[in-house]
Motif scaffolding. Structure first.
Motif, mmCIF file in Angstrom:
data_model
loop_
_atom_site.group_PDB
_atom_site.id
_atom_site.type_symbol
_atom_site.label_atom_id
_atom_site.label_comp_id
_atom_site.label_asym_id
_atom_site.label_seq_id
_atom_site.Cartn_x
_atom_site.Cartn_y
_atom_site.Cartn_z
ATOM 1 N N ALA A 1 11.346 5.243 -2.239
ATOM 2 C CA ALA A 1 12.213 5.262 -1.053
ATOM 3 C C ALA A 1 12.454 3.851 -0.530
ATOM 4 C CB ALA A 1 11.586 6.138 0.038
ATOM 5 N N TRP A 2 11.415 3.023 -0.517
ATOM 6 C CA TRP A 2 11.575 1.637 -0.054
ATOM 7 C C TRP A 2 12.576 0.885 -0.913
ATOM 8 C CZ3 TRP A 2 11.337 -2.045 3.386
ATOM 9 C CH2 TRP A 2 11.477 -3.368 2.957
ATOM 10 N N ASP A 3 12.474 1.011 -2.231
ATOM 11 C CA ASP A 3 13.393 0.306 -3.125
ATOM 12 C C ASP A 3 14.836 0.748 -2.879
ATOM 13 O OD1 ASP A 3 11.321 -1.099 -4.293
ATOM 14 O OD2 ASP A 3 11.117 0.263 -6.010
ATOM 15 N N GLN A 4 15.036 2.053 -2.664
ATOM 16 C CA GLN A 4 16.382 2.543 -2.372
ATOM 17 C C GLN A 4 16.921 1.932 -1.075
ATOM 18 O OE1 GLN A 4 15.198 6.772 -2.462
ATOM 19 N NE2 GLN A 4 16.862 7.116 -3.922
ATOM 20 N N LEU A 5 16.100 1.960 -0.046
ATOM 21 C CA LEU A 5 16.520 1.438 1.260
ATOM 22 C C LEU A 5 16.745 -0.062 1.222
ATOM 23 C CD1 LEU A 5 14.048 3.517 3.401
ATOM 24 C CD2 LEU A 5 16.541 3.562 3.690
ATOM 25 N N ASP A 6 15.852 -0.781 0.560
ATOM 26 C CA ASP A 6 15.960 -2.236 0.480
ATOM 27 C C ASP A 6 17.268 -2.635 -0.186
ATOM 28 O OD1 ASP A 6 14.873 -4.927 0.764
ATOM 29 O OD2 ASP A 6 14.593 -4.900 -1.414
ATOM 30 N N PHE A 7 17.608 -1.959 -1.288
ATOM 31 C CA PHE A 7 18.862 -2.265 -1.968
ATOM 32 C C PHE A 7 20.055 -1.926 -1.090
ATOM 33 C CE2 PHE A 7 22.528 -1.341 -4.581
ATOM 34 C CZ PHE A 7 22.539 -2.395 -5.468
ATOM 35 N N PHE A 8 19.992 -0.752 -0.447
ATOM 36 C CA PHE A 8 21.126 -0.321 0.364
ATOM 37 C C PHE A 8 21.379 -1.270 1.522
ATOM 38 C CE2 PHE A 8 23.223 2.121 3.681
ATOM 39 C CZ PHE A 8 24.296 2.651 2.984
ATOM 40 N N TYR A 9 20.333 -1.655 2.228
ATOM 41 C CA TYR A 9 20.513 -2.523 3.391
ATOM 42 C C TYR A 9 20.983 -3.921 2.992
ATOM 43 C CZ TYR A 9 18.812 0.581 7.038
ATOM 44 O OH TYR A 9 18.688 1.601 7.941
ATOM 45 N N LYS A 10 20.576 -4.371 1.819
ATOM 46 C CA LYS A 10 20.974 -5.707 1.387
ATOM 47 C C LYS A 10 22.381 -5.743 0.805
ATOM 48 C CE LYS A 10 16.350 -7.572 0.420
ATOM 49 N NZ LYS A 10 15.381 -7.942 -0.655
ATOM 50 N N HIS A 11 22.815 -4.641 0.201
ATOM 51 C CA HIS A 11 24.051 -4.704 -0.574
ATOM 52 C C HIS A 11 25.124 -3.708 -0.159
ATOM 53 C CE1 HIS A 11 22.025 -7.381 -3.395
ATOM 54 N NE2 HIS A 11 21.039 -6.528 -3.449
ATOM 55 N N ARG A 12 24.799 -2.646 0.593
ATOM 56 C CA ARG A 12 25.761 -1.577 0.757
ATOM 57 C C ARG A 12 26.036 -1.162 2.191
ATOM 58 N NH1 ARG A 12 27.964 0.645 -3.954
ATOM 59 N NH2 ARG A 12 27.218 -0.671 -5.640
ATOM 60 N N ILE B 1 20.647 8.208 -0.403
ATOM 61 C CA ILE B 1 20.486 6.807 -0.016
ATOM 62 C C ILE B 1 19.012 6.444 0.002
ATOM 63 C CG2 ILE B 1 20.740 5.211 1.923
ATOM 64 C CD1 ILE B 1 23.452 6.566 2.423
ATOM 65 N N TYR B 2 18.196 7.338 0.537
ATOM 66 C CA TYR B 2 16.759 7.224 0.290
ATOM 67 C C TYR B 2 16.174 8.625 0.225
ATOM 68 C CZ TYR B 2 14.850 8.290 4.983
ATOM 69 O OH TYR B 2 14.457 8.903 6.145
ATOM 70 N N THR B 3 15.243 8.824 -0.682
ATOM 71 C CA THR B 3 14.610 10.133 -0.878
ATOM 72 C C THR B 3 13.377 10.196 0.009
ATOM 73 O OG1 THR B 3 15.397 10.096 -3.172
ATOM 74 C CG2 THR B 3 13.713 11.734 -2.604
ATOM 75 N N ALA B 4 13.498 10.873 1.127
ATOM 76 C CA ALA B 4 12.425 10.886 2.126
ATOM 77 C C ALA B 4 11.121 11.425 1.535
ATOM 78 C CB ALA B 4 12.842 11.741 3.317
ATOM 79 N N PRO B 5 10.051 10.632 1.518
ATOM 80 C CA PRO B 5 8.767 11.112 1.004
ATOM 81 C C PRO B 5 8.175 12.174 1.929
ATOM 82 C CG PRO B 5 8.827 8.698 1.152
ATOM 83 C CD PRO B 5 9.994 9.223 1.928
ATOM 84 N N ARG B 6 7.376 13.048 1.362
ATOM 85 C CA ARG B 6 6.725 14.066 2.178
ATOM 86 C C ARG B 6 5.867 13.430 3.280
ATOM 87 N NH1 ARG B 6 5.001 19.492 1.859
ATOM 88 N NH2 ARG B 6 5.914 19.750 -0.227
ATOM 89 N N GLY C 1 0.786 -1.216 0.000
ATOM 90 C CA GLY C 1 0.000 0.000 0.000
ATOM 91 C C GLY C 1 0.822 1.273 0.000
ATOM 92 N N LEU C 2 2.055 1.216 -0.490
ATOM 93 C CA LEU C 2 2.903 2.403 -0.511
ATOM 94 C C LEU C 2 2.554 3.284 -1.710
ATOM 95 C CD1 LEU C 2 6.404 0.822 0.276
ATOM 96 C CD2 LEU C 2 4.779 1.845 1.884
ATOM 97 N N SER C 3 2.671 4.596 -1.528
ATOM 98 C CA SER C 3 2.508 5.527 -2.640
ATOM 99 C C SER C 3 3.726 5.428 -3.554
ATOM 100 C CB SER C 3 2.370 6.954 -2.114
ATOM 101 O OG SER C 3 3.613 7.393 -1.565
ATOM 102 N N GLY C 4 3.690 6.141 -4.672
ATOM 103 C CA GLY C 4 4.823 6.105 -5.592
ATOM 104 C C GLY C 4 6.110 6.581 -4.955
ATOM 105 N N ASP C 5 6.056 7.698 -4.247
ATOM 106 C CA ASP C 5 7.254 8.225 -3.584
ATOM 107 C C ASP C 5 7.727 7.295 -2.474
ATOM 108 O OD1 ASP C 5 7.175 10.391 -5.250
ATOM 109 O OD2 ASP C 5 6.481 11.822 -3.727
ATOM 110 N N GLU C 6 6.782 6.712 -1.749
ATOM 111 C CA GLU C 6 7.144 5.782 -0.679
ATOM 112 C C GLU C 6 7.768 4.512 -1.243
ATOM 113 O OE1 GLU C 6 3.596 7.164 2.438
ATOM 114 O OE2 GLU C 6 3.357 5.397 1.152
ATOM 115 N N LYS C 7 7.246 4.020 -2.359
ATOM 116 C CA LYS C 7 7.813 2.811 -2.990
ATOM 117 C C LYS C 7 9.224 3.095 -3.514
ATOM 118 C CE LYS C 7 7.554 -1.422 -4.718
ATOM 119 N NZ LYS C 7 8.704 -1.487 -5.620
#
Length: 430
Positions: free
Chosen positions: A270-281, A382-387, A262-268
């Motif tokens: 940010a989630w994709d950025q964070l998910d990649f970072f935590y898994k790989h970086r 690293i993640y673009t904080a949604p409003r 149920g994430l909005s576009g901006d939230e999704k």
């Protein structure tokens, strides 16, 4: 530029600070550098840095003597910083780069050292010609330094020459975090973001500022948010380009819970950025948060240091790769090497990493800041904080803007955009 202290909600276990330089570094020209241990007191003394010719010759010798590993087995960055990128960097560093140019730029700026709580704190202090300028203390992160903010000094202190109004002027204070650059290396435990925040309030008080604002990204955000929580007399508000805004369900998901729905576009995004970072970086943050003293190689090999610093976040690494491929970007080859060379000459690779060990903060989680907060959201952070997350994290949000370009090192990479954001962010607090 730094990141991710751990918490129950996130991956890392501890983060850290060990800080400052109390003795003259062995690779600094003693005649020009004046970085000795300061006597306790409130005085500030002028500061200049000039590396010795021997130190610069030794740096080039070490670069040229690098023992290279075999090439990565993939055609992308998934195994780390590519061999071709590092070899191009090494060639430029050893054969064309000139550290003396950045020394000249630094020497043209008013720099000082003052002793706070037993540690020598280095800072740049540039006053605007406007007598009504708003003082701002701006804090870098890991693997950044004062080099990150040099480009924004002129637009902030002299806004009329950079698209702003005279009423937008700032007095600019840019300290080096203890254990970084020209500040001292702490000789005792306890220099975490909270203690640094208290030191920054002391610094602004010593400079005579009765009202001021604070700005930071990366560790600079952590320190600025702690200042906001401590509410020192005179602090009007803060601006951050890497805020702590993660909702509990996002933090839980990053720690292994179910993927949020149920994430909005901006939230999704940010989630994709964070998910990649935590898994790989998060490798660098895990190592420095747990065992920073183990990183001896970073102070023995300039190429080892450079590779460690480049492998920070996906967007920045790709940008730097493009720069050394000859493309025009927000950063230049000299920009990148100015920052790495500063770490090398001041021997702060390990001491800077201790901040990850010292800090126990959940880096991206809301801290309950109640004073005015302004947020600039850059797309390649690293993640673009949604409003939506930002408004919940900061009930007294006075400014939010989503920028068209820029990444983790926003002030360094996009100085004009960044400066315009600070003018807009703090206009209501003047």
């Amino acid at each position: 530029m730094s990141l991710l202290s751990s918490s129950a909600a996130v991956l890392l276990a501890t983060s850290a600070v060990a800080v400052a330089i109390g003795v003259l570094p062995t690779r600094v020209d003693a005649q020009s550098a004046q970085v000795g241990t300061a006597a306790e007191g409130t005085a500030s003394r002028p500061f200049k840095f000039r590396a010795s010719d021997e130190a610069l010759a030794d740096l080039k010798r070490r670069i040229k003597a690098t023992r290279w590993p075999s090439r990565e087995l993939v055609a992308d960055d998934s195994q780390g910083v590519r061999l071709a990128t590092m070899q191009k960097l090494a060639d430029y560093w050893a054969n064309r780069y000139d550290w003396r140019k950045v020394e000249e730029r630094l020497s043209a700026l008013p720099q000082f050292v003052t002793n706070i709580d037993g540690v020598d704190i280095h800072f740049i202090h540039v006053k605007s010609k406007d007598s009504n300028a708003l003082p701002v203390i701006i804090t870098h992160g890991w693997p950044g330094s004062i080099i990150e903010q040099i480009k924004i000094i002129e637009p902030l202190t002299n806004p009329t020459s950079h698209g702003g109004n005279a009423t937008d002027a700032f007095d600019v204070v840019i300290p080096s975090i203890p254990g970084y650059g020209f500040s001292g290396k702490p000789t005792e435990l306890g220099w975490d973001p909270q203690r640094i925040a208290r030191a920054w309030a002391t610094l602004m008080d010593r400079l005579g500022y009765q009202r001021y604002v604070a700005q930071g990204g990366d560790w600079g955000d952590a320190i600025s948010e702690q200042m906001a929580l401590q509410k020192p007399t005179g602090l009007l508000g803060i601006h951050t380009n890497m805020p702590g805004t993660l909702p509990d369900n996002i933090s839980a998901a990053l720690a292994g819970g179910p993927v949020p729905t149920g994430l909005s576009g901006d939230e999704k995004y940010a989630w994709d950025q964070l998910d990649f970072f935590y898994k790989h970086r998060v490798g660098y943050a895990q190592e420095m948060g747990a065992r920073p003293q183990t990183l001896y190689a970073l102070e023995d090999s300039p190429i080892g240091l450079a590779a460690w610093m480049l492998d920070h976040d996906p967007a920045s690494q790709k940008l730097i790769g493009r720069v050394f491929d000859g493309q025009s970007e927000g950063l230049t080859r000299d920009d990148i090497l100015d920052n790495i060379t500063l770490y090398w000459l001041t021997e702060t690779a390990v001491s800077s990493g201790r901040l990850f060990w010292e800090s126990k903060l959940a880096f991206f989680s809301p801290k309950g800041v109640a004073i005015p907060v302004a947020v600039s959201a850059f797309p390649d952070e690293i993640y673009t904080a949604p409003r939506s997350w930002t408004e919940k994290a900061f009930p007294n949000l006075i400014h939010y803007n989503r920028l068209p370009k820029g990444g983790h090192f926003a002030a360094w990479e996009q100085p004009e955009l960044f400066s315009a954001e600070l003018r807009a962010a703090f206009r209501s607090l003047r």
